[in-house]
Design an enzyme around this catalytic site. Structure first.
Site, PDB file in Angstrom:
ATOM      1  N   LEU A  40       5.989  19.844  21.154  1.00 60.51           N
ATOM      2  CA  LEU A  40       5.476  19.593  19.808  1.00 60.51           C
ATOM      3  C   LEU A  40       5.305  18.113  19.527  1.00 60.51           C
ATOM      4  O   LEU A  40       4.449  17.715  18.737  1.00 60.51           O
ATOM      5  CB  LEU A  40       6.427  20.195  18.760  1.00 60.51           C
ATOM      6  CG  LEU A  40       6.634  21.704  18.803  1.00 60.51           C
ATOM      7  CD1 LEU A  40       7.706  22.098  17.796  1.00 60.51           C
ATOM      8  CD2 LEU A  40       5.341  22.431  18.513  1.00 60.51           C
ATOM      9  N   GLY A  57       9.244  11.498  20.845  1.00 60.39           N
ATOM     10  CA  GLY A  57       9.754  10.359  20.102  1.00 60.39           C
ATOM     11  C   GLY A  57      10.669   9.513  20.964  1.00 60.39           C
ATOM     12  O   GLY A  57      10.819   9.745  22.163  1.00 60.39           O
ATOM     13  N   GLY A  58      11.282   8.525  20.333  1.00 54.31           N
ATOM     14  CA  GLY A  58      12.180   7.645  21.060  1.00 54.31           C
ATOM     15  C   GLY A  58      13.393   8.365  21.602  1.00 54.31           C
ATOM     16  O   GLY A  58      13.971   7.974  22.606  1.00 54.31           O
ATOM     17  N   PHE A  59      13.798   9.450  20.950  1.00 50.74           N
ATOM     18  CA  PHE A  59      14.947  10.213  21.409  1.00 50.74           C
ATOM     19  C   PHE A  59      14.587  11.096  22.587  1.00 50.74           C
ATOM     20  O   PHE A  59      15.394  11.284  23.498  1.00 50.74           O
ATOM     21  CB  PHE A  59      15.471  11.065  20.254  1.00 50.74           C
ATOM     22  CG  PHE A  59      16.652  11.913  20.603  1.00 50.74           C
ATOM     23  CD1 PHE A  59      16.518  13.265  20.832  1.00 50.74           C
ATOM     24  CD2 PHE A  59      17.916  11.355  20.701  1.00 50.74           C
ATOM     25  CE1 PHE A  59      17.613  14.061  21.146  1.00 50.74           C
ATOM     26  CE2 PHE A  59      19.012  12.134  21.013  1.00 50.74           C
ATOM     27  CZ  PHE A  59      18.854  13.490  21.233  1.00 50.74           C
ATOM     28  N   GLY A  60      13.395  11.629  22.588  1.00 50.31           N
ATOM     29  CA  GLY A  60      12.961  12.510  23.664  1.00 50.31           C
ATOM     30  C   GLY A  60      11.893  13.459  23.173  1.00 50.31           C
ATOM     31  O   GLY A  60      11.271  13.258  22.132  1.00 50.31           O
ATOM     32  N   LYS A  61      11.672  14.506  23.936  1.00 50.80           N
ATOM     33  CA  LYS A  61      10.630  15.478  23.608  1.00 50.80           C
ATOM     34  C   LYS A  61      11.166  16.558  22.681  1.00 50.80           C
ATOM     35  O   LYS A  61      12.338  16.912  22.714  1.00 50.80           O
ATOM     36  CB  LYS A  61      10.085  16.120  24.885  1.00 50.80           C
ATOM     37  CG  LYS A  61       9.299  15.174  25.779  1.00 50.80           C
ATOM     38  CD  LYS A  61       8.745  15.898  26.993  1.00 50.80           C
ATOM     39  CE  LYS A  61       7.931  14.937  27.867  1.00 50.80           C
ATOM     40  NZ  LYS A  61       7.376  15.619  29.073  1.00 50.80           N
ATOM     41  N   VAL A  62      10.242  17.100  21.876  1.00 48.17           N
ATOM     42  CA  VAL A  62      10.556  18.207  20.980  1.00 48.17           C
ATOM     43  C   VAL A  62       9.715  19.405  21.401  1.00 48.17           C
ATOM     44  O   VAL A  62       8.495  19.310  21.543  1.00 48.17           O
ATOM     45  CB  VAL A  62      10.265  17.857  19.510  1.00 48.17           C
ATOM     46  CG1 VAL A  62      10.652  19.010  18.604  1.00 48.17           C
ATOM     47  CG2 VAL A  62      11.005  16.592  19.110  1.00 48.17           C
ATOM     48  N   LYS A  69      15.003  19.743  20.269  1.00 50.17           N
ATOM     49  CA  LYS A  69      14.866  18.327  20.596  1.00 50.17           C
ATOM     50  C   LYS A  69      15.799  17.982  21.750  1.00 50.17           C
ATOM     51  O   LYS A  69      17.017  18.141  21.653  1.00 50.17           O
ATOM     52  CB  LYS A  69      15.199  17.488  19.371  1.00 50.17           C
ATOM     53  CG  LYS A  69      14.807  16.035  19.475  1.00 50.17           C
ATOM     54  CD  LYS A  69      15.146  15.324  18.180  1.00 50.17           C
ATOM     55  CE  LYS A  69      14.436  15.957  17.013  1.00 50.17           C
ATOM     56  NZ  LYS A  69      14.717  15.213  15.760  1.00 50.17           N
ATOM     57  N   ASP A  85      16.535   6.032   6.760  1.00 49.73           N
ATOM     58  CA  ASP A  85      15.317   6.029   7.575  1.00 49.73           C
ATOM     59  C   ASP A  85      14.266   6.939   6.946  1.00 49.73           C
ATOM     60  O   ASP A  85      13.674   7.792   7.614  1.00 49.73           O
ATOM     61  CB  ASP A  85      15.628   6.474   9.004  1.00 49.73           C
ATOM     62  CG  ASP A  85      14.534   6.038   9.985  1.00 49.73           C
ATOM     63  OD1 ASP A  85      13.767   5.127   9.641  1.00 49.73           O
ATOM     64  OD2 ASP A  85      14.452   6.614  11.080  1.00 49.73           O
TER      65      ASP A  85
END
Length: 902
Positions: free
Chosen positions: A553, A556-561, A576, A672
């Protein structure tokens, strides 16, 4: 008068040896050490700790009244060591009376819940009090040991005795039928008066404010950890205090995030002149836990411990530090933050600078208030400080103690843990019907066993058939997704006791219980299973079809969703998965779980659960069908949102933020707020998401929270950036930027525009002052906004962007204004009033910031930033150059939809 027998003489000498006078501590002229084994007579040697216990029957601390108010029962004990082999039972109130000199003492109570004659452990609920202090209330030792997977418990308290007698009272609970109290052992040992510092720093405001407590305050020891080292028995403690120090590995967040250190360089431990050795033994300072030698890896993680405590109390946390390895010999080599419950308690902590050199111990105390009731997880985290340009990005800790404080009504009693479901059949209650039940069992077995065998064979045949068909598929998924046979495992998360696996010296996997407190193998997972759902990694693989790329979907900086399905396809979710190379993740992962698992609101994204197996960090959320708000404002192929839709979405987001600020048990500052963190469900209901950077707000006697600046460029509150003082008005500022982003449909930062137009907030304020704000709104909205609605909306956004936080409205005021603006819009549409903006379809030169022209322009609005450098570019105002070490680019916990164009 008859002569004393040899037995009587031995008993007398033993009692005399337990209560004697020696020069021990400056503030206390006598040293007392009482070891009382309850419910028995004679003397007993504890061969493990080489200590002698005396039966309470032979002591001066129990009166003749005990023969009527208590019963002595032998115990069929699984723990044959003293004092757990016997117990004293109280069916009515009873008080032990200990003649003591005035001063501070450690009081330790020993409990082993078991069947004592006709008394069942399940019926034991009682209160224990020492003088004016309530130590335990409605306490069930059985529920506690079952929840923690312990065999027995030791509760340690530090109390001040200001009279000649300490009265220790046990009272059966009046809330339960057949309730009784019991105690296996009592230990009292003298303690230095000044063992607790009188000057401790509050965590969370960044200042060294003095915390003064009443000298008569009582403490309960929740944790005493020898960080990075082995457990230390009472005989190995310093200062004749007989404290137990426990291995910290059960409480660390993932073994892969830390390494243990030992004094391999034979550094001599030298206590400073102003630090007595009884603070902690040398063994504590000769071991430590650090983040390891990989600086780049360390920057992405924390050194974290998770400790279950009773909510609603003040806690004193004592950190023990000592540099024990070369080349750590000078200042500014290893500097780090200390965070407690996601609040910054200490910045720029340098062990060498504070202690004076390698091999010199130092300790620091902090006080924190917890809110709520029941049990909660206290997070303690260390993270490298980038601002000082240290030689090593690392953190270190040698020891940690956590003490509950009797700040309210002299109370230290918490609630019992949530009971674990037990088998409904209790053989102890069978009594006269036992033989009938046995006969019923025999008949049932005779009939049921053959049927069970046939059924088992049938199931085996079906299982083998299905397994053969799926074997190849499983092998492929195992190779792609790293499936393992591991299952969720839990370790004790509470104050000290002995786990079942420890008590019998067994290394076997324990799978007999559920919930928190389980030990299975050596894998540790201290995350809060009682707060949200835990998923196994295999379940995640099934939900995402082995992390199928077609289900992505967003990135991002954290990883894939990923889009996923759980509960046999009945529920759609967003999953996530952390990228191991991500610049962000660990701190946000723990904060997201801690925050969202306790917050529930229609306009907050719901966290369904998490997975932390195989060193993975995975979060599972409700599926938001329409993705992020930003997706529908620009850089999108979807139909533009109507003005009424945008107002409804802004109102929903404002409601969510208003709830965070005022509706929860304590203020939560999101920190944020941006359009990628406002998600839309299938009915276009707005929900605030991504709590990875959230902070608990200031207490009633505080005006702000002092902390490292974090947030997203373009949305960041300038007052927070300058002063490092976070308030709920910081969220209001960010939301004001969101309002203009909704109105103008352009990114908040566009670097290739003229200087004055780069920052949306500054550009919108400039246009508002010039009276030309309507010229930069989204072209799609031209002729569709009622003038009065436009005025109210713009006025609200401008007030949110006030330079000083005190001049900004509250989220409640913002919410009211937006709802009023929607009413104005709907009224104007019904009456056909004139519309704001041009109606001819002509666009001024300023309109190139709108939707159609933005598809290829670069944007930095999704950059989540941890700012520790002193310089950064804020829109058109140049504040210096951006420091790459202090500015990390990521979009933590955002972009749940649309993986492209970011």
């Amino acid at each position: 008068m008859n002569c004393a027998t040899s037995t009587e003489i031995l008993i007398f000498l033993s009692l005399w040896s337990l209560h004697f006078t020696v020069p021990a501590f400056a503030a206390n002229s006598t040293f007392t050490h009482i070891l009382l084994s309850c419910g028995t007579s004679g003397t007993f040697l504890d061969t493990v700790n080489n200590r002698t216990w005396v039966g309470d029957i032979d002591s001066q601390y129990i009166s003749d009244e005990a023969s009527q108010n208590s019963r002595i029962q032998d115990q069929y004990s699984l723990v044959p060591t003293v004092p757990f082999s016997t117990a004293r039972i109280f069916t009515t109130n009873y008080t032990y009376k200990f003649p003591l000199s005035a001063g501070r003492y450690f009081l330790r109570l020993y409990f082993y819940p078991a069947k004592y004659s006709n008394y069942l452990a399940a019926d034991s609920f009682f209160t224990a009090a020492a003088g004016l202090y309530t130590l335990l209330s409605n306490f069930s030792a059985l529920i506690t040991v079952n929840a923690l997977n312990y065999t027995y418990l030791i509760r340690e308290f530090s109390i001040n005795v200001d009279s000649i007698t300490l009265n220790l009272n046990f009272a059966p609970s009046t809330e339960h039928p057949n309730a009784f109290a019991f105690i296996n052992g009592i230990e009292i040992v003298s303690s230095p008066e000044d063992i607790f510092s009188k000057s401790t720093a509050y965590n969370g405001d960044g200042t060294e404010r003095i915390f003064s407590y009443d000298q008569g305050m009582a403490f309960q020891t929740m944790y005493r950890l020898n960080v990075g080292g082995q457990s230390l028995s009472p005989s190995k403690d310093s200062g004749n205090l007989y404290r137990s120090w426990h291995d910290d590995s059960n409480y660390t967040f993932g073994a892969s995030f830390s390494v243990t250190l030992a004094n391999d360089d034979n550094v001599t431990i030298e206590y400073p002149a102003n630090m007595p050795q009884y603070i902690a033994p040398v063994s504590v300072y000769e071991t430590a836990r650090s983040m390891g030698p990989n600086s780049q890896f360390n920057l992405k993680h924390n050194l974290t411990w998770i400790l279950t405590v009773d909510a609603g109390f003040y806690y004193l946390l004592r950190f023990h530090f000592c540099e024990i390895q070369y080349p750590m010999t000078k200042s500014n080599q290893r500097v780090f933050f200390i965070d407690i419950n996601n609040q910054t308690a200490q910045t720029q902590f340098d062990v060498i600078a504070y202690s004076g050199g390698i091999g010199k111990p130092v300790y620091r105390d902090y006080v924190v208030l917890t809110v709520g009731s029941g049990q909660m997880d206290m997070w303690v985290a260390l993270h490298p400080d980038l601002s000082t340009k240290t030689e090593y990005y690392d953190a270190i800790l040698n020891g940690l103690e956590v003490f509950k404080m009797s700040m309210v009504e002299n109370n230290l009693a918490g609630l019992n843990p949530v009971p674990i479901a037990q088998n409904t059949f209790d053989p102890n209650r069978a009594n006269g019907k036992k033989s009938n039940k046995i006969n019923a069992k025999i008949i049932g077995l005779a009939v049921g066993v053959p049927c069970a065998i046939l059924l088992f064979c049938l199931l085996v045949f079906i299982f083998l058939s299905v397994t053969c068909k799926r074997q190849k598929k499983k092998e492929k998924e195992s190779e792609d997704g790293k499936i393992t046979d591991g299952t969720t495992v839990w370790t004790p998360l509470s104050l000290y006791g002995i786990s079942n696996s420890q008590s019998d010296n067994s290394t076997k996997t324990n799978t007999t219980g559920t919930g928190i407190g389980m030990r299975m193998g050596s894998y540790n997972s201290p995350l809060p299973a009682n707060l949200c759902r835990h998923f196994t990694f295999t379940e995640i693989l099934t939900a995402t079809k082995g992390f199928d790329e077609s289900l992505v979907l967003g990135v991002g900086g954290f990883g894939k969703v990923y889009q996923g399905e759980i509960d046999n396809g009945l529920t759609k979710v967003a999953i996530k998965r952390a990228n191991p190379l991500s610049e962000q993740g660990f701190r946000e992962f723990q904060t997201e779980i801690e925050m969202l698992s306790k917050l529930r609101h229609r306009h907050l994204v719901s966290l369904i659960g998490y997975c932390e197996e195989n060193n993975e960090m995975i979060l599972v959320y409700d599926y938001m069908a329409h993705g992020t708000l930003r997706k529908h404002l620009y850089k999108s192929h979807s139909a533009p949102l109507t003005w009424n839709q945008r107002l409804e979405i802004c109102i929903g987001a404002a409601r969510g933020l208003h709830y965070l600020h005022t509706g929860a048990k304590h203020t939560v500052i999101h920190r944020d707020v941006k359009t990628t963190n406002i998600l839309l469900d299938e009915k276009w209901v707005a929900k605030v998401s991504d709590f990875g950077l959230s902070k608990t707000g200031p207490t009633l006697d505080q005006t702000h929270v002092s902390t490292v600046v974090k947030g997203s460029i373009g949305y960041l509150d300038p007052e927070y950036f300058k002063r490092h003082q976070l308030t709920d008005k910081s969220d209001v500022y960010s939301f004001g930027v969101v309002l203009f982003e909704v109105l103008c449909a352009r990114p908040v930062i566009i670097n290739n525009l003229p200087k004055e137009e780069v920052n949306l907030a500054e550009w919108a304020l400039f246009c508002q002052r010039k009276g030309v704000l309507e010229e930069i709104i989204d072209p799609y909205l031209r002729g569709k906004i009622a003038p009065q609605c436009f005025k109210k909306f713009a006025e609200t956004a401008v007030k949110c962007l006030a330079e000083q936080g005190v001049e900004r409205p509250t989220m409640g005021d913002v919410l009211w204004n937006l709802e009023f603006a929607l009413q104005l819009q709907e009224s104007a549409e019904e009456s056909g009033s004139l519309i704001a903006g041009t109606t001819s379809g002509e666009e001024t030169p300023l309109v190139h910031h709108g939707r159609k022209e933005m598809s290829d322009e670069p944007s930095t609005d999704t950059t989540t930033t941890s700012i520790t450098a002193s310089t950064v570019s804020m829109g058109g105002r140049s504040i210096g150059s951006v420091d790459s070490d202090g500015l990390t680019s990521s979009a933590v916990f955002s972009q749940l939809m649309n993986p492209k164009g970011r």
